[in-house]
Design an enzyme around this catalytic site. Structure first.
Site, PDB file in Angstrom:
ATOM      1  N   SER A 182       0.830  -1.201   0.000  1.00 39.57           N
ATOM      2  CA  SER A 182       0.000   0.000   0.000  1.00 39.57           C
ATOM      3  C   SER A 182       0.873   1.263   0.000  1.00 39.57           C
ATOM      4  CB  SER A 182      -0.965  -0.047   1.190  1.00 39.57           C
ATOM      5  OG  SER A 182      -2.019   0.870   1.045  1.00 39.57           O
TER       6      SER A 182
ATOM      7  N   ASP B 191     -10.214  -5.890  -3.122  1.00 41.10           N
ATOM      8  CA  ASP B 191      -9.629  -4.794  -2.344  1.00 41.10           C
ATOM      9  C   ASP B 191     -10.643  -3.653  -2.208  1.00 41.10           C
ATOM     10  OD1 ASP B 191      -7.995  -2.684  -1.354  1.00 41.10           O
ATOM     11  OD2 ASP B 191      -6.243  -3.566  -2.319  1.00 41.10           O
TER      12      ASP B 191
ATOM     13  N   HIS C 114      -7.419  -6.196   0.724  1.00 39.60           N
ATOM     14  CA  HIS C 114      -6.271  -5.290   0.718  1.00 39.60           C
ATOM     15  C   HIS C 114      -5.133  -5.849   1.575  1.00 39.60           C
ATOM     16  CE1 HIS C 114      -4.322  -1.408   0.128  1.00 39.60           C
ATOM     17  NE2 HIS C 114      -4.123  -1.298   1.423  1.00 39.60           N
TER      18      HIS C 114
END
Length: 243
Positions: A68, A191, A219
């Site tokens: 991320s 996600d 995610h």
């Protein structure tokens, strides 16, 4: 040090979400040195300040990767280092976290702004909500969100907000186009924070890099399905000539 991989975590939840993946990678190849590095504790939201800090603290000539926000920073640092970076891998990392007309496959600005306002009002509650969003789409989302939230470090609200503002400021398109080393970008099919469509958008931008989409994953897929992610990374490293 092409047998060394540095992994950077995402926003707010610390290094714990990457630990299972690091262990799985070590189990696949004892020669691969995997190191999880915490993100800098900065009150600045200027990407240059974060990159300066990371560049000064991380070894050179290693593989850079991250989840991320960590993947976005790894991409920028890889571009900055050029030939002094062995390669790049990102996990559930968008090129822009907040959508704009030129990059619609991202979180809407309205949703992000509401989330940031929540963070300014109650950082603890926002972190809990973030853990839920990270786990959304997982086979056992509730258990995964509890695991994420329980391991999250206590962070000062102003540092969390700086990290959110950094997320809004980062745009890694130019960095990914500039970095000529090997790249692997893995996305999750379910996600809730980075749309699966970002994978196709990245492929359209950079058709020559390795891109994978993990179906039915959240995610937090590095924690949810570490062995599957590790196998994909190991295959990529082997293809790149580092096995």
């Amino acid at each position: 040090m092409r047998d060394r991989l540095i992994l950077l975590p995402g926003w707010g939840l610390g290094t714990a979400p990457l630990q299972a993946l690091a262990d799985a990678l070590r189990g696949l190849d004892s020669r691969l040195h995997v190191q999880i590095e915490p993100l800098p504790l900065l009150s600045s939201s200027d990407p240059a300040d974060w990159l300066d800090e990371l560049d000064a603290s991380l070894p050179e000539d290693v593989w850079l990767g991250g989840w991320s926000l960590g993947g976005m920073l790894a991409a920028e640092l890889a571009a900055r280092r050029g030939e002094r970076c062995s390669g790049l891998l990102t996990l559930a990392s968008n090129l822009r976290f907040v959508a704009e007309p030129g990059w619609p496959a991202a979180m809407s600005a309205e949703t992000f702004n509401a989330f940031r306002q929540g963070g300014a009002a109650d950082a603890s509650a926002t972190l809990k909500r973030f853990a839920l969003l990270c786990a959304q789409g997982a086979a056992d989302a509730r258990a995964l969100s509890r695991q994420l939230h329980a391991a999250a470090p206590q962070a000062q609200p102003e540092l969390l907000l700086a990290g959110l503002d950094l997320l809004a400021n980062l745009d890694t398109r130019a960095a990914l186009q500039a970095f000529v080393g090997p790249q692997l970008h893995l996305f999750a099919g379910q996600d809730a924070l980075v749309p699966a469509g970002a994978a196709q958008a990245l492929l359209a931008l950079l058709p020559d890099v390795e891109i994978g989409l993990i179906d039915n994953a959240s995610h937090a897929f590095a924690l949810e399905r570490p062995h599957e992610i590790a196998a994909a990374i190991q295959a990529f490293l082997h293809e790149a000539g580092d096995d």
